[in-house]
Design a protein around this motif. Structure first.
Motif, PDB file in Angstrom:
ATOM      1  N   SER A 226       0.925  -1.159   0.103  1.00 48.41           N
ATOM      2  CA  SER A 226      -0.137   0.098   0.004  1.00 48.41           C
ATOM      3  C   SER A 226       0.920   1.151  -0.087  1.00 48.41           C
ATOM      4  O   SER A 226       1.963   1.111   0.193  1.00 48.41           O
ATOM      5  CB  SER A 226      -1.007  -0.011   1.252  1.00 48.41           C
ATOM      6  OG  SER A 226      -0.101   0.376   2.478  1.00 48.41           O
ATOM      7  N   GLY A 227       0.531   2.286  -0.503  1.00 49.79           N
ATOM      8  CA  GLY A 227       1.070   3.629  -0.396  1.00 49.79           C
ATOM      9  C   GLY A 227       0.136   4.706   0.095  1.00 49.79           C
ATOM     10  O   GLY A 227      -0.261   4.702   1.428  1.00 49.79           O
ATOM     11  N   CYS A 228      -0.530   5.523  -0.625  1.00 46.41           N
ATOM     12  CA  CYS A 228      -1.424   6.517  -0.359  1.00 46.41           C
ATOM     13  C   CYS A 228      -2.448   6.352   0.451  1.00 46.41           C
ATOM     14  O   CYS A 228      -2.873   7.218   1.197  1.00 46.41           O
ATOM     15  CB  CYS A 228      -1.808   7.405  -1.646  1.00 46.41           C
ATOM     16  SG  CYS A 228      -2.767   6.464  -2.474  1.00 46.41           S
ATOM     17  N   LYS A 229      -3.262   5.398   0.346  1.00 45.53           N
ATOM     18  CA  LYS A 229      -4.362   4.909   0.841  1.00 45.53           C
ATOM     19  C   LYS A 229      -5.515   5.702   0.529  1.00 45.53           C
ATOM     20  O   LYS A 229      -6.235   5.784   1.375  1.00 45.53           O
ATOM     21  CB  LYS A 229      -4.178   4.521   2.400  1.00 45.53           C
ATOM     22  CG  LYS A 229      -3.493   3.542   2.660  1.00 45.53           C
ATOM     23  CD  LYS A 229      -3.642   2.912   3.934  1.00 45.53           C
ATOM     24  CE  LYS A 229      -2.875   1.596   4.428  1.00 45.53           C
ATOM     25  NZ  LYS A 229      -2.863   1.245   5.844  1.00 45.53           N
TER      26      LYS A 229
ATOM     27  N   ASN B 105      -5.139   7.107  -4.902  1.00 46.39           N
ATOM     28  CA  ASN B 105      -4.609   7.993  -5.900  1.00 46.39           C
ATOM     29  C   ASN B 105      -3.272   7.229  -6.634  1.00 46.39           C
ATOM     30  O   ASN B 105      -2.865   7.862  -7.519  1.00 46.39           O
ATOM     31  CB  ASN B 105      -3.922   9.191  -5.224  1.00 46.39           C
ATOM     32  CG  ASN B 105      -4.947  10.112  -4.702  1.00 46.39           C
ATOM     33  OD1 ASN B 105      -5.958  10.222  -5.501  1.00 46.39           O
ATOM     34  ND2 ASN B 105      -4.861  10.672  -3.563  1.00 46.39           N
ATOM     35  N   CYS B 106      -2.681   6.138  -6.091  1.00 53.22           N
ATOM     36  CA  CYS B 106      -1.433   5.502  -6.787  1.00 53.22           C
ATOM     37  C   CYS B 106      -1.813   4.043  -7.147  1.00 53.22           C
ATOM     38  O   CYS B 106      -2.994   3.710  -7.212  1.00 53.22           O
ATOM     39  CB  CYS B 106      -0.362   5.524  -5.623  1.00 53.22           C
ATOM     40  SG  CYS B 106      -0.496   4.401  -4.174  1.00 53.22           S
ATOM     41  N   SER B 107      -0.789   3.216  -7.071  1.00 48.74           N
ATOM     42  CA  SER B 107      -1.212   1.981  -7.729  1.00 48.74           C
ATOM     43  C   SER B 107      -0.536   0.812  -6.997  1.00 48.74           C
ATOM     44  O   SER B 107      -0.766  -0.358  -7.139  1.00 48.74           O
ATOM     45  CB  SER B 107      -0.410   1.895  -9.072  1.00 48.74           C
ATOM     46  OG  SER B 107       0.910   1.946  -9.042  1.00 48.74           O
ATOM     47  N   ALA B 108      -0.064   1.159  -5.728  1.00 47.27           N
ATOM     48  CA  ALA B 108       0.538   0.306  -4.777  1.00 47.27           C
ATOM     49  C   ALA B 108      -0.209  -1.110  -4.456  1.00 47.27           C
ATOM     50  O   ALA B 108       0.155  -1.845  -4.351  1.00 47.27           O
ATOM     51  CB  ALA B 108       1.184   0.932  -3.632  1.00 47.27           C
ATOM     52  N   CYS B 109      -1.575  -0.411  -4.158  1.00 46.37           N
ATOM     53  CA  CYS B 109      -2.541  -1.470  -3.552  1.00 46.37           C
ATOM     54  C   CYS B 109      -3.270  -2.551  -4.789  1.00 46.37           C
ATOM     55  O   CYS B 109      -4.301  -3.095  -4.382  1.00 46.37           O
ATOM     56  CB  CYS B 109      -3.541  -1.170  -2.861  1.00 46.37           C
ATOM     57  SG  CYS B 109      -4.456   0.029  -3.292  1.00 46.37           S
ATOM     58  N   VAL B 110      -2.994  -2.191  -6.023  1.00 46.46           N
ATOM     59  CA  VAL B 110      -3.579  -2.898  -7.159  1.00 46.46           C
ATOM     60  C   VAL B 110      -3.850  -4.382  -6.945  1.00 46.46           C
ATOM     61  O   VAL B 110      -2.694  -5.029  -6.604  1.00 46.46           O
ATOM     62  CB  VAL B 110      -3.157  -2.372  -8.447  1.00 46.46           C
ATOM     63  CG1 VAL B 110      -3.823  -3.389  -9.471  1.00 46.46           C
ATOM     64  CG2 VAL B 110      -3.269  -1.168  -8.958  1.00 46.46           C
TER      65      VAL B 110
ATOM     66  N   THR C 112      -7.574  -1.605  -3.929  1.00 43.80           N
ATOM     67  CA  THR C 112      -8.121  -2.262  -2.728  1.00 43.80           C
ATOM     68  C   THR C 112      -8.327  -1.318  -1.580  1.00 43.80           C
ATOM     69  O   THR C 112      -9.118  -1.443  -0.670  1.00 43.80           O
ATOM     70  CB  THR C 112      -7.245  -3.449  -2.320  1.00 43.80           C
ATOM     71  OG1 THR C 112      -5.996  -3.052  -2.115  1.00 43.80           O
ATOM     72  CG2 THR C 112      -7.393  -4.515  -3.273  1.00 43.80           C
ATOM     73  N   CYS C 113      -7.435  -0.134  -1.407  1.00 40.94           N
ATOM     74  CA  CYS C 113      -7.550   0.774  -0.363  1.00 40.94           C
ATOM     75  C   CYS C 113      -8.809   1.472  -0.462  1.00 40.94           C
ATOM     76  O   CYS C 113      -9.234   1.923   0.625  1.00 40.94           O
ATOM     77  CB  CYS C 113      -6.342   1.662  -0.351  1.00 40.94           C
ATOM     78  SG  CYS C 113      -6.307   2.915  -1.594  1.00 40.94           S
ATOM     79  N   VAL C 114      -9.443   1.605  -1.548  1.00 48.12           N
ATOM     80  CA  VAL C 114     -10.760   2.297  -1.828  1.00 48.12           C
ATOM     81  C   VAL C 114     -11.917   1.528  -2.218  1.00 48.12           C
ATOM     82  O   VAL C 114     -12.781   1.728  -2.788  1.00 48.12           O
ATOM     83  CB  VAL C 114     -10.652   3.691  -2.443  1.00 48.12           C
ATOM     84  CG1 VAL C 114      -9.848   4.665  -1.499  1.00 48.12           C
ATOM     85  CG2 VAL C 114     -10.148   3.633  -3.588  1.00 48.12           C
TER      86      VAL C 114
END
Ligand code: FES
Length: 109
Positions: A40-43, A46-51, A79-81
């Motif tokens: 995860s990153g921004c949560k 906005n980013c792609s870390a949690c794709v 997944t974070c949202v």
């Protein structure tokens, strides 16, 4: 609010866990509550870390701002949202898979 069963899988790291996620909770938050370590990153969508990639089921990820229409249509989810709309199975750790896919290089037009 119903709870849905969300199965998180990734063969490369031996991940195969099922978590119960309420309809009004984010999948990533509940996974972390269950001590499942996911990227995860921004949560904030906005980013792609949690794709992750949706193998089955449906999610509401209307708050995400990263994925383009064709990527969503291909099954990717932030997944974070992402709220579950049904029982679902998600393949985690898909950021590099997304970047390596031909979809990432296609323009919207
Ligand atoms: S952690 Fe940045 S979009 Fe999910």
């Amino acid at each position: 609010m119903p709870n849905y069963k969300v199965r998180l899988i990734n063969q490369d790291i031996g991940l195969d866990r099922i978590i119960e996620v309420p309809r009004n909770e984010y999948i990533l938050d509940i996974a972390e509550d269950e001590n499942i370590r996911l990227p995860s990153g921004c949560k904030q969508g906005n980013c792609s870390a949690c794709v992750a990639k949706i193998i089955s089921g449906k999610v509401d990820q209307s708050e995400q701002k990263f994925l383009r229409t064709q990527e969503i249509e291909a099954g990717y989810t932030i997944t974070c949202v992402a709220y579950p709309l049904s029982d679902c199975t998600l393949e985690t750790h898909q950021e590099q898979v997304l970047y390596n896919s031909s979809l990432y290089f296609k323009s919207d037009s």
